[in-house]
Design an enzyme around this catalytic site. Sequence first.
Site, PDB file in Angstrom:
ATOM      1  N   GLN A 119      12.108  37.122  75.463  1.00 51.95           N
ATOM      2  CA  GLN A 119      12.510  37.667  76.743  1.00 51.95           C
ATOM      3  C   GLN A 119      13.518  38.785  76.509  1.00 51.95           C
ATOM      4  O   GLN A 119      14.557  38.579  75.879  1.00 51.95           O
ATOM      5  CB  GLN A 119      13.153  36.644  77.681  1.00 51.95           C
ATOM      6  CG  GLN A 119      13.569  37.327  78.973  1.00 51.95           C
ATOM      7  CD  GLN A 119      14.169  36.447  80.042  1.00 51.95           C
ATOM      8  OE1 GLN A 119      14.514  36.952  81.103  1.00 51.95           O
ATOM      9  NE2 GLN A 119      14.301  35.176  79.802  1.00 51.95           N
ATOM     10  N   LYS A 154      16.045  40.309  78.291  1.00 55.87           N
ATOM     11  CA  LYS A 154      16.777  39.944  79.505  1.00 55.87           C
ATOM     12  C   LYS A 154      17.591  41.157  79.932  1.00 55.87           C
ATOM     13  O   LYS A 154      18.727  41.358  79.527  1.00 55.87           O
ATOM     14  CB  LYS A 154      17.664  38.730  79.250  1.00 55.87           C
ATOM     15  CG  LYS A 154      17.922  37.888  80.474  1.00 55.87           C
ATOM     16  CD  LYS A 154      18.574  36.572  80.100  1.00 55.87           C
ATOM     17  CE  LYS A 154      18.735  35.663  81.288  1.00 55.87           C
ATOM     18  NZ  LYS A 154      17.485  35.027  81.706  1.00 55.87           N
ATOM     19  N   ASP A 171      14.956  32.874  74.609  1.00 55.32           N
ATOM     20  CA  ASP A 171      15.842  33.293  75.695  1.00 55.32           C
ATOM     21  C   ASP A 171      17.286  33.118  75.260  1.00 55.32           C
ATOM     22  O   ASP A 171      17.977  34.081  74.966  1.00 55.32           O
ATOM     23  CB  ASP A 171      15.539  32.497  76.972  1.00 55.32           C
ATOM     24  CG  ASP A 171      16.421  32.934  78.141  1.00 55.32           C
ATOM     25  OD1 ASP A 171      17.162  33.921  78.005  1.00 55.32           O
ATOM     26  OD2 ASP A 171      16.385  32.280  79.196  1.00 55.32           O
ATOM     27  N   GLU A 177       9.646  28.367  77.478  1.00 56.32           N
ATOM     28  CA  GLU A 177      10.826  29.191  77.217  1.00 56.32           C
ATOM     29  C   GLU A 177      12.056  28.321  76.961  1.00 56.32           C
ATOM     30  O   GLU A 177      12.284  27.333  77.644  1.00 56.32           O
ATOM     31  CB  GLU A 177      11.087  30.095  78.422  1.00 56.32           C
ATOM     32  CG  GLU A 177      12.287  31.011  78.264  1.00 56.32           C
ATOM     33  CD  GLU A 177      12.443  31.979  79.426  1.00 56.32           C
ATOM     34  OE1 GLU A 177      13.511  32.608  79.510  1.00 56.32           O
ATOM     35  OE2 GLU A 177      11.499  32.101  80.245  1.00 56.32           O
ATOM     36  N   ASP A 201      10.318  27.384  81.953  1.00 60.04           N
ATOM     37  CA  ASP A 201      11.619  27.542  81.296  1.00 60.04           C
ATOM     38  C   ASP A 201      12.338  26.214  81.337  1.00 60.04           C
ATOM     39  O   ASP A 201      12.560  25.643  82.423  1.00 60.04           O
ATOM     40  CB  ASP A 201      12.431  28.623  82.018  1.00 60.04           C
ATOM     41  CG  ASP A 201      13.681  29.037  81.256  1.00 60.04           C
ATOM     42  OD1 ASP A 201      14.039  28.357  80.267  1.00 60.04           O
ATOM     43  OD2 ASP A 201      14.306  30.035  81.649  1.00 60.04           O
ATOM     44  N   HIS A 250       7.710  29.485  86.104  1.00 60.28           N
ATOM     45  CA  HIS A 250       9.076  29.356  85.618  1.00 60.28           C
ATOM     46  C   HIS A 250       9.542  27.913  85.764  1.00 60.28           C
ATOM     47  O   HIS A 250       9.800  27.231  84.800  1.00 60.28           O
ATOM     48  CB  HIS A 250      10.026  30.321  86.338  1.00 60.28           C
ATOM     49  CG  HIS A 250      11.413  30.339  85.774  1.00 60.28           C
ATOM     50  ND1 HIS A 250      12.417  29.515  86.236  1.00 60.28           N
ATOM     51  CD2 HIS A 250      11.963  31.079  84.788  1.00 60.28           C
ATOM     52  CE1 HIS A 250      13.522  29.735  85.563  1.00 60.28           C
ATOM     53  NE2 HIS A 250      13.282  30.686  84.668  1.00 60.28           N
ATOM     54  N   GLN A 300       8.886  33.373  89.570  1.00 59.59           N
ATOM     55  CA  GLN A 300       9.777  32.241  89.330  1.00 59.59           C
ATOM     56  C   GLN A 300       9.983  31.462  90.627  1.00 59.59           C
ATOM     57  O   GLN A 300      10.187  32.035  91.691  1.00 59.59           O
ATOM     58  CB  GLN A 300      11.103  32.690  88.735  1.00 59.59           C
ATOM     59  CG  GLN A 300      11.871  33.743  89.508  1.00 59.59           C
ATOM     60  CD  GLN A 300      13.151  34.134  88.800  1.00 59.59           C
ATOM     61  OE1 GLN A 300      13.661  33.418  87.951  1.00 59.59           O
ATOM     62  NE2 GLN A 300      13.679  35.290  89.148  1.00 59.59           N
TER      63      GLN A 300
END
Length: 441
Positions: free
Chosen positions: A332, A334, A310, A276, A239, A197, A175
């Site tokens: 994801q 998380k 997400d 994402e 993302d 990311h 990321q």
Amino acid sequence: MRIEEIRAVPGLSGFFFDDQRAIKDGATQRGFAYDGQPKTDGFERVREAGECLIVELELADGSVVTGDCAAVQYSGAGGRDPLFRASEYRPVVEGSVADTLRGRDATLFRENAEALEAIDPARSGGDHLHTAVRYGVSQALLNAAARARGQTPTAVLAAAYDTDPATTPVPVFGQSGDERRTNAEKMLIKGVPVLPHGLFNSVEKVGEDGEGLREYLAWLSDRAAELGPENYAPRFHVDVYGILGKVFGPPYDRTEVTDYFETLREAAAPYPLQVEGPMDAGGRTAQIEQMAELRDGLADAGVDVDVVADEWCNTFEDVRAFVDAGAADVVQVKTPDLGGVQRSAEAVLYCDGTDTRAYLGGTCNETVTSARACAHVALATDAAQVLAKPGMGFDEGFMVVTNEMRRALARADAAPTGSESAGGPSGGSREAWRPTGGAGR
């Protein structure tokens, strides 16, 4: 070997806590801080210093193992637990949690983790035991079992869930933070498998018509060809924090939306692309409906872009709901939001036999200790990809996660045949816990 004592020490995490709602609503970044008033309960500023709670378990032989209670950067957003304050939960760990675990057999990871999950919420000093507490304590329990059994945490988890661990490192996802060009170039030079990311968390970054994201992907594709090692074949993963929902709005299966995703695919070509958090519908049910609508629309239009869940996909139950509804190509997991690391393992394994892949994620706001624990979860469950963490500098997190997996694999290779994956006190069948269902679309 028994657990003798439990201590907790406030510490620092690898990044910051950010009020996502305030940022989405227009808080202005000035330097590294943000101007504007916080809008999420618990925040005193839009950006606050990250913190963790270090958990130490002392075992009967005098050895000490650790885990770190940590929470995601965007705490309190998308249905997640509220902002985590180490000082508030230190008495909980040294009180009700310690009382539950003291004297238990350290080799029994799964049983000890389940005992932690079962603590009466009222005993935590609130209406639930914060996910960060369960996350950190479970890491310590995993490391305690590995120490007591003379195995890697990967082997402990594999025995607990009857899995065949990965035999090569799981693809690591880097990321970039806001340094989305400089850090992406670092990733390309190092041959990172999944990147970058991008942190596209505002309309300003994505573009009023989405043009900023498209231009960035075209640049990234060009630089991958120029900077990547020989035979480099990365996967692009960006993302967008629900911002495409602000740019386009529902319904998401209409031609305007699918045509835009096709331009993203063309910009990223020849590399595969996954996006994402395309929208934030404000709740799990609506999020699943809109994600499924987008995924079906892309499939019908023949647009080869994967969508990643997400927002509103936080707990094991959430992961199951998204997978069962066929609402994402990738979910994801998380890690801090699921509580104990065993729940992350279960969530990854739930994707087995479906057309949804599991991305073992987390947050930049974790620690080296939690990142190392997650590397073992990724190996034990053979996840599709695992996040490089902690921090937003990229290099450090990539090093931590990659090296931990390589160490574990080297130890497994050096061990006598079967000794690193044999069952034992924490052994059990995967089918003993996996609920029925889970078919994708």
